[in-house]
Write a protein that holds these residues in place. Sequence first.
Motif, mmCIF file in Angstrom:
data_model
loop_
_atom_site.group_PDB
_atom_site.id
_atom_site.type_symbol
_atom_site.label_atom_id
_atom_site.label_comp_id
_atom_site.label_asym_id
_atom_site.label_seq_id
_atom_site.Cartn_x
_atom_site.Cartn_y
_atom_site.Cartn_z
ATOM 1 N N ARG A 264 48.983 33.982 35.404
ATOM 2 C CA ARG A 264 48.231 35.230 35.247
ATOM 3 C C ARG A 264 48.904 36.382 35.996
ATOM 4 O O ARG A 264 49.084 37.464 35.455
ATOM 5 N N ARG B 134 50.536 39.719 34.297
ATOM 6 C CA ARG B 134 50.059 41.061 34.633
ATOM 7 C C ARG B 134 51.200 41.931 35.147
ATOM 8 O O ARG B 134 51.287 43.107 34.830
ATOM 9 N N TRP C 247 40.577 44.765 43.215
ATOM 10 C CA TRP C 247 40.304 45.074 41.809
ATOM 11 C C TRP C 247 39.605 43.889 41.139
ATOM 12 O O TRP C 247 38.703 44.075 40.346
ATOM 13 N N GLU D 168 36.130 44.121 42.087
ATOM 14 C CA GLU D 168 35.477 45.256 41.444
ATOM 15 C C GLU D 168 35.257 44.995 39.955
ATOM 16 O O GLU D 168 34.222 45.324 39.406
ATOM 17 N N PHE D 169 36.226 44.398 39.295
ATOM 18 C CA PHE D 169 36.126 44.219 37.855
ATOM 19 C C PHE D 169 35.667 42.820 37.467
ATOM 20 O O PHE D 169 35.759 42.435 36.311
ATOM 21 N N GLY D 170 35.210 42.070 38.445
ATOM 22 C CA GLY D 170 34.472 40.858 38.115
ATOM 23 C C GLY D 170 35.262 39.582 37.943
ATOM 24 O O GLY D 170 34.678 38.502 37.911
ATOM 25 N N PHE D 171 36.598 39.662 37.828
ATOM 26 C CA PHE D 171 37.336 38.434 37.548
ATOM 27 C C PHE D 171 37.164 37.397 38.661
ATOM 28 O O PHE D 171 37.177 36.195 38.418
ATOM 29 N N LYS E 49 34.503 36.638 40.193
ATOM 30 C CA LYS E 49 33.292 35.858 39.942
ATOM 31 C C LYS E 49 33.587 34.697 39.014
ATOM 32 O O LYS E 49 33.065 33.605 39.182
ATOM 33 N N GLU E 50 34.406 34.985 38.018
ATOM 34 C CA GLU E 50 34.789 33.949 37.057
ATOM 35 C C GLU E 50 35.444 32.776 37.799
ATOM 36 O O GLU E 50 35.205 31.615 37.494
ATOM 37 N N LEU E 51 36.228 33.104 38.804
ATOM 38 C CA LEU E 51 36.885 32.061 39.588
ATOM 39 C C LEU E 51 35.891 31.364 40.519
ATOM 40 O O LEU E 51 35.953 30.154 40.729
ATOM 41 N N LEU E 52 34.964 32.147 41.077
ATOM 42 C CA LEU E 52 34.019 31.585 42.043
ATOM 43 C C LEU E 52 33.030 30.619 41.402
ATOM 44 O O LEU E 52 32.567 29.679 42.039
ATOM 45 N N VAL E 53 32.714 30.843 40.145
ATOM 46 C CA VAL E 53 31.695 30.026 39.502
ATOM 47 C C VAL E 53 32.318 28.817 38.796
ATOM 48 O O VAL E 53 31.618 27.956 38.276
ATOM 49 N N ALA E 54 33.631 28.741 38.815
ATOM 50 C CA ALA E 54 34.326 27.632 38.153
ATOM 51 C C ALA E 54 34.360 26.408 39.066
ATOM 52 O O ALA E 54 34.300 26.534 40.286
ATOM 53 N N ARG F 283 38.964 26.469 44.875
ATOM 54 C CA ARG F 283 39.194 27.874 45.188
ATOM 55 C C ARG F 283 40.520 28.058 45.911
ATOM 56 O O ARG F 283 41.210 29.053 45.723
ATOM 57 N N ILE G 41 29.339 36.101 46.414
ATOM 58 C CA ILE G 41 29.221 37.503 46.057
ATOM 59 C C ILE G 41 28.115 38.085 46.907
ATOM 60 O O ILE G 41 27.130 37.434 47.184
#
Lengths: 356, 258
Positions: free
Chosen positions: B14, B18, B88, B91-94, B96-101, B105, B257
């Motif tokens: 990733r 980017r 970022w 701020e843009f939420g990505f 969270k996607e990692l935290l809930v997986a 971590r 969060i």
Amino acid sequence: MDEEEVGEDFNNPRLRELGVDRATMPTAVEARELSRRFGDLTAVDHVSFEVGEGEIFGFLGPNGAGKTTTINMLITLLKPNDGTARVAGYDVVREPDQVRKRIGVVFQDPSSDRELTGYENLWIHGMIYGVPRSELAARIRKLLEFVELWDWRNVLMKRYSGGMIRRLEIARGLLHDPSILFMDEPTIGLDPQTRTKLWEYTIDVRRERGTTIFLTTHYMEEAERLCDRVAIIDHGRILALDKPSNLVKSMGGDVIYVKLLNGSSELLVSKLMERGVLLDHRPAGSTLMLRVFDAPTVMPIIFDIANFLGIKISEVSYRRPTLEDVFLYYTGRSLRDSEADWRETARVRARRGMRR
Amino acid sequence: MTLWSGTLMVMVYRQLKRFIRARSRVVGSIVNPLIWLGLFGIGWSSFFRGRLLPGLPNGASYLGFLAPGVVIMSTFIGGFIAGITVIWDKEFGFLKELLVAPASRAAGIVGRAIGDALSATLQGAIVLVGAIFLVSGLNPLGAPLALLAAFLTSLVFTGLGILVALKISSMEGFHLLVSLIMMPVMFLSDIFYPLGPLPSWMKAIAMMNPLTYAVDLARAGLAGAGEISPEISLVALIMISIVLLAADAKVFEKTTIS
Ligand SMILES: Nc1ncnc2c1ncn2[C@@H]1O[C@H](COP(=O)(O)OP(=O)(O)OP(=O)(O)O)[C@@H](O)[C@H]1O
Ligand SMILES: [Mg+2]
């Protein structure tokens, strides 16, 4: 589902279609006295409920009601101060990894990587959820076709519209085949057409995969059309919980809204009580909400009394209760208030999205 | 492949994706150091021409001295900024996607750090090639050592950037932090001047700055003029990067969060 069906039979038709009754369903989500405080503010206040497997369950509440906070506790992102919750049979505090494997989440705010394509976002998701490599490509394709984004798979997500982002995030939430899908205000800020489309997807997901769906919303129509059962929540408390049709039925008779130009609404109410025509009453913003058995017979009485008391009425209307009236009855907030709220939210969100 | 290594690899992927996509940033991050080298470096080396420079080996040009410093400087900036961009992701939420997986971590955040470090190293490598062409007297055989120094630099400062980003709660702190940290870190190192003639307080601080060891290592390779033994520099950089990555993993494990 069409409106008529609800009208004739207060049992939810989709539950009947599945041939199940809530009482006999195994439990997918179970919250007991769940609470969360932020400083002095109690965002979620001893909330208890159960969601059955395969059920579409909704939290209906205005801004700041505690919907997202509840979801965050259920999806293991926030620790409760009090109470317990089990999701897919596992304790959210003690066995978060077990819970995480079994749930999909569509957050209230977008959480995709805007600098990557839709396909890449799904691929990353598949990898961090341990979807077998041999199946990953096929699953991604199937889901992208399901949400009608296959043609957009190689486009960067910063070029996606709000509705496309939502659809992609739903596909992402389903990629690892969760048994429960959490969706926090899935259609907020979307145009009506896109909203209807998302409802269709949601119903299809449940039908095809048997996925339990927990969603939050502050759209009446969404709760009514989509949810088998709805909990009305405000100030962190569940105020009512039932099938949408039962909630409506529980209001009995009609509702009348009266707006006074001058004079005391308490006085009017007390006189109406004396006459024994009121089931109940609530202030609803600047308007008075009156629950009565039969509006046409009560309306003249209201005018008589107002006239007698010298109270001037500027507006009056009545109707058969809808979920909106139930909501207003329990929360004291009119839909117009909450709509202004969400427009505000949508604006804030648009600003956030641009700040890059 | 296990979930652990899969997560690590996909995060490396990733970050590289980017990086490669952000063309303007890539170009800027390469052009900027070349300007330092081409203008700042040529300016000072004209001024110094023919003079004996204290702290530099006899006959060394200032440009030849500066070039390895600029290579490391570009990876330092690239790595630190990349690490900071975790803000970022918040701020843009990505995030969270990692935290809930269900993924580890630690694997996620270490993968991210390695991906960012590789990107910054790539940046440094391009600057390095440019420097070898532009500056006479650099030893191309020293390039591998310089690259290793660049990689360790970016690992250290990506690790630091991530730590800072996880700790600060808002975007507001971002610009302040960048300007508050970056400039002093660069000037309190041996990028622009040898440590020898510096006042002792400045030297003492510079000796605690990982950047000093990285620059010295690169300089030993490219210009044959290090002040510190390369073994010490290597060990110091490796240890600092391990400590920082472990700290990142630990902090990220505990992140919820807010
Ligand atoms: N991290 C936090 N710190 C302090 N207060 C918070 C925090 N998160 C939420 N709150 C407060 O808790 C209350 C419930 O917030 P929550 O986000 O759960 O509401 P919601 O029902 O999801 O509303 P919305 O429709 O705005 O999303 C609000 O008053 C909110 O300001
Ligand atoms: Mg919310």
